[in-house]
Design a protein around this motif. Structure first.
Motif, PDB file in Angstrom:
ATOM      1  N   ILE A   1       0.956  -1.112   0.069  1.00 45.02           N
ATOM      2  CA  ILE A   1      -0.067   0.062  -0.089  1.00 45.02           C
ATOM      3  C   ILE A   1       0.919   1.015   0.188  1.00 45.02           C
ATOM      4  CG2 ILE A   1      -1.719   1.317   1.431  1.00 45.02           C
ATOM      5  CD1 ILE A   1      -2.772  -1.244   2.312  1.00 45.02           C
ATOM      6  N   ALA A   2       0.696   2.185  -0.982  1.00 53.31           N
ATOM      7  CA  ALA A   2       1.488   3.341  -1.265  1.00 53.31           C
ATOM      8  C   ALA A   2       0.915   4.277   0.099  1.00 53.31           C
ATOM      9  CB  ALA A   2       1.591   3.874  -2.420  1.00 53.31           C
ATOM     10  N   LEU A   3       1.962   4.695   0.655  1.00 49.67           N
ATOM     11  CA  LEU A   3       1.744   5.806   1.830  1.00 49.67           C
ATOM     12  C   LEU A   3       2.645   7.134   1.224  1.00 49.67           C
ATOM     13  CD1 LEU A   3       0.275   6.586   4.546  1.00 49.67           C
ATOM     14  CD2 LEU A   3       2.453   5.585   5.519  1.00 49.67           C
ATOM     15  N   VAL A   4       1.836   7.915   1.001  1.00 50.34           N
ATOM     16  CA  VAL A   4       2.636   9.362   0.608  1.00 50.34           C
ATOM     17  C   VAL A   4       3.194  10.251   1.678  1.00 50.34           C
ATOM     18  CG1 VAL A   4       2.190  11.713  -0.682  1.00 50.34           C
ATOM     19  CG2 VAL A   4       0.725   9.735  -1.391  1.00 50.34           C
ATOM     20  N   VAL A   5       4.468  10.377   1.542  1.00 49.29           N
ATOM     21  CA  VAL A   5       5.273  11.121   2.624  1.00 49.29           C
ATOM     22  C   VAL A   5       5.874  12.245   2.195  1.00 49.29           C
ATOM     23  CG1 VAL A   5       5.449   8.721   3.654  1.00 49.29           C
ATOM     24  CG2 VAL A   5       7.177   9.613   2.338  1.00 49.29           C
ATOM     25  N   LYS A   6       6.388  13.052   3.177  1.00 49.91           N
ATOM     26  CA  LYS A   6       6.965  14.177   2.719  1.00 49.91           C
ATOM     27  C   LYS A   6       8.356  13.985   2.436  1.00 49.91           C
ATOM     28  CE  LYS A   6       7.828  17.437   5.890  1.00 49.91           C
ATOM     29  NZ  LYS A   6       7.672  18.585   6.922  1.00 49.91           N
ATOM     30  N   ASP A   7       8.978  13.164   3.344  1.00 48.99           N
ATOM     31  CA  ASP A   7      10.500  12.914   3.077  1.00 48.99           C
ATOM     32  C   ASP A   7      10.802  11.351   3.447  1.00 48.99           C
ATOM     33  OD1 ASP A   7      13.496  14.013   3.294  1.00 48.99           O
ATOM     34  OD2 ASP A   7      13.173  12.754   5.048  1.00 48.99           O
ATOM     35  N   TYR A   8      11.643  10.703   2.768  1.00 53.32           N
ATOM     36  CA  TYR A   8      11.975   9.642   2.836  1.00 53.32           C
ATOM     37  C   TYR A   8      12.253   9.265   4.294  1.00 53.32           C
ATOM     38  CZ  TYR A   8      11.156   8.454  -2.406  1.00 53.32           C
ATOM     39  OH  TYR A   8      10.728   8.628  -3.192  1.00 53.32           O
ATOM     40  N   ASP A   9      13.496   9.936   4.464  1.00 54.91           N
ATOM     41  CA  ASP A   9      14.298   9.687   5.869  1.00 54.91           C
ATOM     42  C   ASP A   9      13.702   9.850   6.995  1.00 54.91           C
ATOM     43  OD1 ASP A   9      16.650   8.572   4.570  1.00 54.91           O
ATOM     44  OD2 ASP A   9      17.252  10.664   4.075  1.00 54.91           O
ATOM     45  N   GLU A  10      12.929  11.004   7.290  1.00 54.64           N
ATOM     46  CA  GLU A  10      12.031  11.316   8.233  1.00 54.64           C
ATOM     47  C   GLU A  10      10.668  10.189   8.626  1.00 54.64           C
ATOM     48  OE1 GLU A  10      10.174  15.015   8.250  1.00 54.64           O
ATOM     49  OE2 GLU A  10       8.808  14.416   6.761  1.00 54.64           O
ATOM     50  N   ALA A  11      10.506   9.611   7.502  1.00 60.36           N
ATOM     51  CA  ALA A  11       9.228   8.448   7.370  1.00 60.36           C
ATOM     52  C   ALA A  11       9.871   7.255   7.819  1.00 60.36           C
ATOM     53  CB  ALA A  11       8.423   8.376   6.094  1.00 60.36           C
ATOM     54  N   ILE A  12      10.890   7.028   7.444  1.00 56.86           N
ATOM     55  CA  ILE A  12      11.848   5.756   7.694  1.00 56.86           C
ATOM     56  C   ILE A  12      12.061   5.789   9.406  1.00 56.86           C
ATOM     57  CG2 ILE A  12      13.920   4.453   7.555  1.00 56.86           C
ATOM     58  CD1 ILE A  12      14.064   5.270   4.716  1.00 56.86           C
ATOM     59  N   ASP A  13      12.451   7.049   9.820  1.00 52.25           N
ATOM     60  CA  ASP A  13      12.730   7.014  11.198  1.00 52.25           C
ATOM     61  C   ASP A  13      11.645   6.694  11.993  1.00 52.25           C
ATOM     62  OD1 ASP A  13      14.455   7.940  13.509  1.00 52.25           O
ATOM     63  OD2 ASP A  13      12.991   9.417  13.423  1.00 52.25           O
ATOM     64  N   PHE A  14      10.419   7.457  11.555  1.00 55.13           N
ATOM     65  CA  PHE A  14       9.067   7.263  12.479  1.00 55.13           C
ATOM     66  C   PHE A  14       8.648   5.962  12.445  1.00 55.13           C
ATOM     67  CE2 PHE A  14       4.444   6.544  12.583  1.00 55.13           C
ATOM     68  CZ  PHE A  14       4.292   7.536  13.684  1.00 55.13           C
ATOM     69  N   TYR A  15       8.504   4.972  11.382  1.00 52.16           N
ATOM     70  CA  TYR A  15       8.127   3.730  11.069  1.00 52.16           C
ATOM     71  C   TYR A  15       8.988   2.654  11.506  1.00 52.16           C
ATOM     72  CZ  TYR A  15       4.022   5.430   8.630  1.00 52.16           C
ATOM     73  OH  TYR A  15       3.134   6.149   8.550  1.00 52.16           O
ATOM     74  N   VAL A  16      10.470   2.852  11.609  1.00 50.75           N
ATOM     75  CA  VAL A  16      11.337   1.844  12.032  1.00 50.75           C
ATOM     76  C   VAL A  16      11.933   2.236  13.494  1.00 50.75           C
ATOM     77  CG1 VAL A  16      14.012   1.176  11.753  1.00 50.75           C
ATOM     78  CG2 VAL A  16      12.520   1.473   9.752  1.00 50.75           C
ATOM     79  N   ASN A  17      11.839   3.305  13.964  1.00 47.64           N
ATOM     80  CA  ASN A  17      12.204   3.743  15.165  1.00 47.64           C
ATOM     81  C   ASN A  17      11.177   3.752  16.347  1.00 47.64           C
ATOM     82  OD1 ASN A  17      14.802   3.522  14.655  1.00 47.64           O
ATOM     83  ND2 ASN A  17      15.151   5.608  13.826  1.00 47.64           N
ATOM     84  N   LYS A  18       9.940   4.335  15.980  1.00 50.68           N
ATOM     85  CA  LYS A  18       8.777   4.577  16.737  1.00 50.68           C
ATOM     86  C   LYS A  18       8.129   3.536  16.668  1.00 50.68           C
ATOM     87  CE  LYS A  18       9.629   9.215  17.820  1.00 50.68           C
ATOM     88  NZ  LYS A  18       9.183   9.680  19.119  1.00 50.68           N
ATOM     89  N   LEU A  19       7.533   3.174  15.435  1.00 50.05           N
ATOM     90  CA  LEU A  19       6.571   1.934  15.332  1.00 50.05           C
ATOM     91  C   LEU A  19       7.248   0.449  15.376  1.00 50.05           C
ATOM     92  CD1 LEU A  19       3.745   3.025  12.793  1.00 50.05           C
ATOM     93  CD2 LEU A  19       3.692   3.171  15.469  1.00 50.05           C
ATOM     94  N   GLN A  20       8.680   0.628  15.153  1.00 47.77           N
ATOM     95  CA  GLN A  20       9.314  -0.738  15.265  1.00 47.77           C
ATOM     96  C   GLN A  20       9.018  -1.632  13.954  1.00 47.77           C
ATOM     97  OE1 GLN A  20       9.184  -2.153  19.252  1.00 47.77           O
ATOM     98  NE2 GLN A  20      10.489  -0.738  20.006  1.00 47.77           N
ATOM     99  N   PHE A  21       8.772  -1.010  12.899  1.00 48.27           N
ATOM    100  CA  PHE A  21       8.581  -1.778  11.764  1.00 48.27           C
ATOM    101  C   PHE A  21      10.179  -2.268  11.123  1.00 48.27           C
ATOM    102  CE2 PHE A  21       4.089  -0.340   9.813  1.00 48.27           C
ATOM    103  CZ  PHE A  21       3.675  -0.367  11.123  1.00 48.27           C
TER     104      PHE A  21
END
Length: 139
Positions: free
Chosen positions: A8-28
């Motif tokens: 599922i495509a999720l439109v984001v503003k910036d790759y790195d800040e999105a990766i940081d959120f999903y990997v470090n906050k949601l632990q994806f």
């Protein structure tokens, strides 16, 4: 015939800040991060830990009209549903990591649920289904 939705495509503003959120906050888990020079884009895929289903494709908005959809892909409705095997473990960790919950935990006939927002404001359900209910009874 057998088909499945894999991303599922999720439109984001910036790759790195999105990766940081999903990997470090949601632990994806970061499944892939590949630069595509012909399009000057990255193919960034993340997935919840232990998941073998649908993954999120983090797609940076590349046109002005796409920017309006960052954080509002479902018009303010819950957009994505994150099922867990331990609601309170994940809820408490997410709260301590600064995740914003816009609806507090509630016990429903199908399980325990709370609504949170991702870094851009898209709404998600965090839920743990009762053993005798399926996702289709939630929707």
């Amino acid at each position: 015939m057998k088909q499945s939705i894999i991303h599922i495509a999720l439109v984001v503003k910036d790759y790195d800040e999105a990766i940081d959120f999903y990997v470090n906050k949601l632990q994806f888990e970061l499944i892939e991060d590949t630069y595509q020079p012909e399009q000057d884009k990255r193919w960034v895929v993340v997935s919840p830990p232990g998941s073998n289903g649908v993954a999120l494709l983090l797609a940076r908005a590349s046109k002005p009209e796409q920017h309006d959809f960052i954080g509002n892909q479902a018009g303010g409705r819950v957009f994505l549903f994150l099922n867990t095997d331990d609601f309170w473990r994940d809820y408490n960790r997410m709260v301590s990591d600064g995740i914003t919950f816009v609806r507090p935990p509630q016990e429903q006939d199908y399980g325990t649920v709370a609504v949170f927002e991702d870094l851009y404001g898209n709404r998600w359900d965090l839920l743990q289904m009762n053993d005798d209910h399926t996702m289709s009874s939630r929707i």
